[in-house]
Design an enzyme around this catalytic site. Structure first.
Site, PDB file in Angstrom:
ATOM      1  CB  SER A 103      -0.894   0.030   1.243  1.00  0.00           C
ATOM      2  OG  SER A 103      -1.601  -1.168   1.377  1.00  0.00           O
ATOM      3  N   GLY A 104       1.803   1.353   0.928  1.00  0.00           N
ATOM      4  CA  GLY A 104       2.600   2.568   1.081  1.00  0.00           C
ATOM      5  C   GLY A 104       3.580   2.745  -0.068  1.00  0.00           C
TER       6      GLY A 104
ATOM      7  CB  CYS B 276      -3.752  -3.848   1.790  1.00  0.00           C
ATOM      8  SG  CYS B 276      -5.382  -3.278   1.337  1.00  0.00           S
TER       9      CYS B 276
ATOM     10  CB  CYS C  93      -7.780  -4.725   3.725  1.00  0.00           C
ATOM     11  SG  CYS C  93      -6.311  -3.938   4.382  1.00  0.00           S
TER      12      CYS C  93
ATOM     13  CE  LYS D 168     -10.545  -7.413   7.355  1.00  0.00           C
ATOM     14  NZ  LYS D 168      -9.968  -6.325   8.172  1.00  0.00           N
ATOM     15  CE  LYS D 169     -16.232  -5.028   4.703  1.00  0.00           C
ATOM     16  NZ  LYS D 169     -16.330  -3.656   4.256  1.00  0.00           N
TER      17      LYS D 169
ATOM     18  CE1 TYR E  27      -1.938  -1.298  -4.826  1.00  0.00           C
ATOM     19  CE2 TYR E  27      -3.761  -2.663  -5.583  1.00  0.00           C
ATOM     20  CZ  TYR E  27      -3.247  -1.721  -4.713  1.00  0.00           C
ATOM     21  OH  TYR E  27      -4.044  -1.185  -3.747  1.00  0.00           O
TER      22      TYR E  27
ATOM     23  N   GLY F 140      -6.620  -9.603  19.321  1.00  0.00           N
ATOM     24  CA  GLY F 140      -6.585  -8.367  18.522  1.00  0.00           C
ATOM     25  C   GLY F 140      -7.656  -8.424  17.430  1.00  0.00           C
ATOM     26  CE1 TYR F 141      -7.401  -5.610  11.469  1.00  0.00           C
ATOM     27  CE2 TYR F 141      -5.745  -4.864  13.021  1.00  0.00           C
ATOM     28  CZ  TYR F 141      -6.145  -5.103  11.726  1.00  0.00           C
ATOM     29  OH  TYR F 141      -5.290  -4.841  10.689  1.00  0.00           O
TER      30      TYR F 141
ATOM     31  CB  CYS G 186     -11.955 -10.256  17.089  1.00  0.00           C
ATOM     32  SG  CYS G 186     -11.277 -10.255  18.752  1.00  0.00           S
ATOM     33  CD  GLU G 187     -11.068  -7.588  11.137  1.00  0.00           C
ATOM     34  OE1 GLU G 187     -11.431  -6.408  11.070  1.00  0.00           O
ATOM     35  OE2 GLU G 187     -10.086  -8.021  10.496  1.00  0.00           O
TER      36      GLU G 187
ATOM     37  NE  ARG H 256      -0.572 -11.998  26.005  1.00  0.00           N
ATOM     38  CZ  ARG H 256       0.640 -11.712  25.622  1.00  0.00           C
ATOM     39  NH1 ARG H 256       1.607 -12.575  25.812  1.00  0.00           N
ATOM     40  NH2 ARG H 256       0.923 -10.578  25.046  1.00  0.00           N
TER      41      ARG H 256
ATOM     42  CB  THR I 265      -4.578  -0.152   3.876  1.00  0.00           C
ATOM     43  OG1 THR I 265      -4.096  -1.487   3.868  1.00  0.00           O
ATOM     44  CG2 THR I 265      -4.612   0.390   2.460  1.00  0.00           C
TER      45      THR I 265
ATOM     46  CG  HIS J 148     -37.288   8.132  11.818  1.00  0.00           C
ATOM     47  ND1 HIS J 148     -36.898   7.481  12.981  1.00  0.00           N
ATOM     48  CD2 HIS J 148     -38.575   7.780  11.585  1.00  0.00           C
ATOM     49  CE1 HIS J 148     -37.918   6.759  13.428  1.00  0.00           C
ATOM     50  NE2 HIS J 148     -38.929   6.918  12.603  1.00  0.00           N
TER      51      HIS J 148
ATOM     52  CD  GLU K 114     -33.829   7.559  14.018  1.00  0.00           C
ATOM     53  OE1 GLU K 114     -34.462   8.600  14.201  1.00  0.00           O
ATOM     54  OE2 GLU K 114     -34.320   6.553  13.466  1.00  0.00           O
TER      55      GLU K 114
HETATM   56  C1  LIG Z   1      -5.273 -10.153   8.067  1.00  0.00           C
HETATM   57  C2  LIG Z   1      -5.091  -8.669   7.951  1.00  0.00           C
HETATM   58  C3  LIG Z   1      -6.194  -7.855   7.815  1.00  0.00           C
HETATM   59  C4  LIG Z   1      -6.040  -6.483   7.709  1.00  0.00           C
HETATM   60  N1  LIG Z   1      -7.161  -5.717   7.591  1.00  0.00           N
HETATM   61  C5  LIG Z   1      -7.050  -4.378   7.476  1.00  0.00           C
HETATM   62  C6  LIG Z   1      -8.198  -3.556   7.333  1.00  0.00           C
HETATM   63  O1  LIG Z   1      -9.333  -4.045   7.344  1.00  0.00           O
HETATM   64  N2  LIG Z   1      -8.020  -2.227   7.182  1.00  0.00           N
HETATM   65  C7  LIG Z   1      -6.790  -1.646   7.174  1.00  0.00           C
HETATM   66  O2  LIG Z   1      -6.682  -0.438   7.022  1.00  0.00           O
HETATM   67  N3  LIG Z   1      -5.663  -2.399   7.329  1.00  0.00           N
HETATM   68  C8  LIG Z   1      -5.780  -3.747   7.480  1.00  0.00           C
HETATM   69  N4  LIG Z   1      -4.644  -4.519   7.599  1.00  0.00           N
HETATM   70  C9  LIG Z   1      -3.325  -3.845   7.669  1.00  0.00           C
HETATM   71  C10 LIG Z   1      -2.827  -3.475   6.273  1.00  0.00           C
HETATM   72  O3  LIG Z   1      -2.866  -4.593   5.432  1.00  0.00           O
HETATM   73  C11 LIG Z   1      -1.402  -2.941   6.391  1.00  0.00           C
HETATM   74  O4  LIG Z   1      -1.370  -1.889   7.318  1.00  0.00           O
HETATM   75  C12 LIG Z   1      -0.878  -2.423   5.042  1.00  0.00           C
HETATM   76  O5  LIG Z   1      -0.912  -3.414   4.055  1.00  0.00           O
HETATM   77  C13 LIG Z   1       0.550  -1.908   5.224  1.00  0.00           C
HETATM   78  O6  LIG Z   1       1.078  -1.501   3.986  1.00  0.00           O
HETATM   79  P1  LIG Z   1       2.666  -1.426   3.763  1.00  0.00           P
HETATM   80  O7  LIG Z   1       2.853  -0.769   2.442  1.00  0.00           O
HETATM   81  O8  LIG Z   1       3.301  -0.831   4.937  1.00  0.00           O
HETATM   82  O9  LIG Z   1       3.157  -2.935   3.726  1.00  0.00           O
HETATM   83  P2  LIG Z   1       2.680  -4.194   2.897  1.00  0.00           P
HETATM   84  O10 LIG Z   1       1.340  -3.982   2.291  1.00  0.00           O
HETATM   85  O11 LIG Z   1       2.858  -5.351   3.808  1.00  0.00           O
HETATM   86  O12 LIG Z   1       3.720  -4.277   1.699  1.00  0.00           O
HETATM   87  C14 LIG Z   1       5.051  -4.576   1.902  1.00  0.00           C
HETATM   88  C15 LIG Z   1       5.585  -5.263   0.658  1.00  0.00           C
HETATM   89  O13 LIG Z   1       6.986  -5.307   0.715  1.00  0.00           O
HETATM   90  C16 LIG Z   1       7.443  -6.533   0.193  1.00  0.00           C
HETATM   91  N5  LIG Z   1       8.802  -6.769   0.706  1.00  0.00           N
HETATM   92  C17 LIG Z   1       9.161  -6.993   2.001  1.00  0.00           C
HETATM   93  N6  LIG Z   1      10.499  -7.060   2.109  1.00  0.00           N
HETATM   94  C18 LIG Z   1      11.000  -6.864   0.853  1.00  0.00           C
HETATM   95  C19 LIG Z   1      12.307  -6.808   0.329  1.00  0.00           C
HETATM   96  N7  LIG Z   1      13.368  -6.930   1.111  1.00  0.00           N
HETATM   97  N8  LIG Z   1      12.468  -6.610  -1.013  1.00  0.00           N
HETATM   98  C20 LIG Z   1      11.383  -6.471  -1.818  1.00  0.00           C
HETATM   99  N9  LIG Z   1      10.109  -6.507  -1.356  1.00  0.00           N
HETATM  100  C21 LIG Z   1       9.918  -6.684  -0.032  1.00  0.00           C
HETATM  101  C22 LIG Z   1       6.409  -7.525   0.676  1.00  0.00           C
HETATM  102  O14 LIG Z   1       6.400  -8.699  -0.125  1.00  0.00           O
HETATM  103  C23 LIG Z   1       5.120  -6.714   0.548  1.00  0.00           C
HETATM  104  O15 LIG Z   1       4.492  -6.907  -0.708  1.00  0.00           O
HETATM  105  C24 LIG Z   1      -4.756  -5.909   7.709  1.00  0.00           C
HETATM  106  C25 LIG Z   1      -3.621  -6.720   7.838  1.00  0.00           C
HETATM  107  C26 LIG Z   1      -3.785  -8.089   7.957  1.00  0.00           C
HETATM  108  C27 LIG Z   1      -2.571  -8.952   8.098  1.00  0.00           C
END
Ligand SMILES: Cc1cc2nc3c(=O)[nH]c(=O)nc-3n(C[C@H](O)[C@H](O)[C@H](O)COP(=O)(O)OP(=O)(O)OC[C@H]3O[C@@H](n4cnc5c(N)ncnc54)[C@H](O)[C@@H]3O)c2cc1C
Length: 451
Positions: A14-15, A42, A47, A50-51, A98, A176-177, A180-181, A198, A310, A434, A439
Site C-alpha cells: 500500500s505505502g 492489504c 484487508c 479478509k473483507k 497494481y 486483537g482485531y 476476532c475478525e 490471555r 492501509t 429516520h 439517528e
Molecule cells: C489479516 C489482515 C487484515 C487487515 N485488515 C485491514 C483492514 O481491514 N483495514 C486496514 O486499514 N488495514 C488492514 N490490515 C493492515 C494493512 O494490510 C497494512 O497496514 C498495510 O498493508 C501496510 O502496507 P505497507 O505498504 O506498509 O506494507 P505491505 O502492504 O505489507 O507491503 C510490503 C511489501 O513489501 C514486500 N517486501 C518486504 N520485504 C521486501 C524486500 N526486502 N524486497 C522487496 N520486497 C519486499 C512484501 O512482499 C510486501 O508486498 C490488515 C492486515 C492483515 C494482516
C-alpha cells in the site's frame, strides 16, 4: 553525484506503490522492488481477501433473516473450493492492476528481493546494484508465531486464505482485531470456532464498553471465547492438533491459527550495519516526516509500526513525496484516524475511548444500546451501541464508538465531524435520518455518566 534513480522504493504494498506512483507523477525517476506479489499485505493477505471472506460468512445470517421476513429461503452448503478459486482470481486481477499503476506511471519495477548496500545503494537478489538519491523502505510486516512447543503446527492469517478445505474445528489464539475478525468469519462459514486470549478482554486499547459488547455478541453467535487463557503446548495426535491450555484443559482441533502479533520486515536488510535505527520490535524509527536516522533513507507503513492500517501507509507515502519531491514538508498526522473492526457485529471507532478521555479531564458520556429494528423483527437478540465521549469543558466530541452492522461505513462519516472538532451541540443540531440506527448518534440528550 549522479544516481540511477531519484527514488528507489523497497516493497510494492500500500505505502510503497502509492509513494512510487505520486513521486513519478511529480517528475521523479522511480524504481520499485517487490519480492512477492504486488499489492502487498492489504491486497494479497489482508484487508481485501479478509473483507471478501466477511461477505461470504454473512450469508447464512441473511438467509435466516430472510425467512423471518417471510421468504421461503434455505441456505445450502458452502463450497470453499468455489469461493477460494474466485477469491484468488480476484487477487490475481488486483495484482495486475497494481503492476499497471506502476508501469503506466513510468515506475521501473524489479521482481526481486532488495536490501541496502549503502545509504544510496540497493542490492537486488540477482546481485545487481542500483543507486538512488532517496530510498524508501516500505517492506511491511509479517505475522509472528508465539514461542510455544509445537507452534509450527499452527497457521497464521497468511495461510488461512489458502486452506485446502475448511476445518470442522478451529482454535484461534489472540484477542486483537485480526483474531476476532477471523473468529467471526470462520464461525459464519460453519467452522466450530474456539478462541483463546490471555488478556481479560478482547480488542485491547479500544473503548471498554464497545469491546465488551463485541465479545458478548461473538459468544452469542456461537464462538467459544476463553479469556485469560493461553496455549501451553501443541502436538499432532491422530490427524488433529492436541492443545494443552493454561486453563487446565486438553482439547483437539483440526486447525490452530495464531493471530498473536506482527513484526516489521527488517531482518536481513542491512539496516543496522548502515546505522538505520530500529526499535524494540525491529521497526524502523522515523521522525514526523518519515525520515530515518540516515538522511537519504525514509520509511513508511507497517515497517515503521506506527499505526498499521492501509490508509495510514498510503497517507505516509504521500506525505513523504510531498516533503521530498514537492518541496512542501508535510508531517504525518496520526490523530483521529477512524477505523473499523469487521467482526459480527462490526465496530467503528474514532478518537479517544472513554478510558483515555477520562484520564485527560472531565467528560460526559452519551451512550445507548438497543435492538435495531431490522434484526429485532427477525427475532435476533443482537444489540448495537452508539456512544459519544464529550469533553465537559469544550463540548467537543473526543470519541465516537459504534458497534452495529455497517459500523465501518458509519464511522467514516462520523470521523469527518469529529476531525472538524464538532461539539456535542453540533451533533444535536443535526436532524436525524429516520428510521435508521445511526439517528441515535444525534438524539442522545442526557449523559449516561460523567467522569
Ligand atoms: C489479516 C489482515 C487484515 C487487515 N485488515 C485491514 C483492514 O481491514 N483495514 C486496514 O486499514 N488495514 C488492514 N490490515 C493492515 C494493512 O494490510 C497494512 O497496514 C498495510 O498493508 C501496510 O502496507 P505497507 O505498504 O506498509 O506494507 P505491505 O502492504 O505489507 O507491503 C510490503 C511489501 O513489501 C514486500 N517486501 C518486504 N520485504 C521486501 C524486500 N526486502 N524486497 C522487496 N520486497 C519486499 C512484501 O512482499 C510486501 O508486498 C490488515 C492486515 C492483515 C494482516
Amino acid at each position: 553525484m549522479s544516481f540511477d534513480y531519484d527514488l528507489f522504493v523497497i516493497g510494492g504494498g500500500s505505502g510503497g506503490v502509492r509513494a512510487a506512483r505520486v513521486a513519478a507523477q511529480a517528475g521523479a525517476k522511480v524504481a520499485l522492488a517487490e519480492e512477492d506479489r504486488y499489492g502487498g499485505t492489504c491486497v494479497q493477505r489482508g484487508c481485501v481477501p479478509k473483507k471478501l471472506m466477511v461477505f461470504a460468512s454473512e450469508y447464512p445470517g441473511h438467509v435466516e433473516d430472510a425467512k423471518a421476513y417471510g421468504w421461503d429461503a434455505q441456505i445450502g452448503d458452502f463450497c470453499w473450493d468455489a469461493f477460494r478459486s474466485k477469491l484468488h482470481a480476484e487477487l490475481d486481477r488486483l495484482e495486475g492492476v497494481y503492476r499497471n499503476i506502476l508501469g503506466n506511471n513510468g515506475v521501473e519495477t524489479f521482481d526481486a528481493r532488495a536490501r541496502l548496500a549503502d545509504a544510496h545503494t540497493v542490492e537486488l537478489s540477482d546481485g545487481s546494484r542500483k543507486t538512488a538519491k532517496h530510498i524508501l523502505l516500505a517492506m511491511g510486516g509479517w505475522p509472528v508465531l508465539p514461542e510455544i512447543k509445537g507452534a509450527d503446527l499452527g497457521i497464521t492469517s497468511n495461510e488461512v486464505f489458502h486452506l485446502d478445505e475448511l476445518p470442522e474445528t478451529m482454535l484461534i489464539l489472540g484477542g486483537g482485531y485480526i483474531a476476532c475478525e477471523f473468529a467471526c468469519i470462520l464461525n459464519g462459514l460453519g467452522v466450530k470456532v474456539t478462541q483463546y486470549y490471555r488478556g481479560a478482554q478482547i480488542l485491547r486499547g479500544f473503548d471498554e464498553e464497545a469491546r465488551g459488547l463485541v465479545a458478548e455478541e461473538m459468544q452469542q453467535n456461537g464462538i467459544d471465547l476463553h479469556l485469560g487463557t493461553n496455549i501451553l503446548e501443541m502436538a499432532e495426535d491422530g490427524g488433529k492438533i492436541r492443545v494443552k491450555a493454561t486453563n487446565g484443559t486438553e482439547r483437539h482441533f483440526d486447525k490452530v491459527m495464531f493471530a498473536t502479533g506482527r513484526r516489521p520486515n527488517t531482518a536481513g536488510m542491512g539496516l543496522e550495519d548502515l546505522g538505520v535505527k530500529l526499535g524494540r520490535n525491529g521497526e524502523v524509527l522515523v521522525d514526523e516526516y518519515s525520515q530515518t536516522s540516515i538522511p537519504s533513507i525514509y520509511a513508511v507503513g507497517d515497517v515503521t509500526d506506527r499505526m498499521n492500517l492501509t490508509p495510514v501507509a498510503i497517507r505516509e507515502g504521500m506525505a513523504f513525496v510531498e516533503t521530498v519531491f514537492n518541496g512542501n514538508p508535510t508531517p504525518v498526522d496520526h490523530a483521529l484516524v477512524p477505523t473499523a473492526i469487521f467482526t459480527q457485529p462490526e465496530m467503528g471507532t474514532v478518537g479517544l475511548s472513554e478510558e483515555e478521555a477520562r484520564d485527560q479531564g472531565p467528560i460526559e458520556v452519551y451512550a445507548t444500546s438497543f435492538k435495531p429494528m431490522r434484526e429485532s423483527f427477525a427475532g435476533r437478540a443482537q444489540r448495537v451501541l452508539m456512544k459519544l465521549v464529550v469533553c465537559a469543558d469544550t463540548r467537543r466530541v473526543l470519541g465516537c464508538h459504534i458497534v452495529a452492522p455497517g459500523a465501518g461505513e458509519m464511522i467514516q462519516l462520523a470521523g469527518i465531524a469529529v476531525r472538524m472538532g464538532a461539539t456535542k451541540e453540533d451533533f444535536d443540531r443535526t436532524v436525524a435520518v429516520h428510521p435508521t440506527m445511526s439517528e441515535e448518534i444525534v438524539t442522545m440528550r442526557e449523559p449516561v455518566r460523567t467522569a
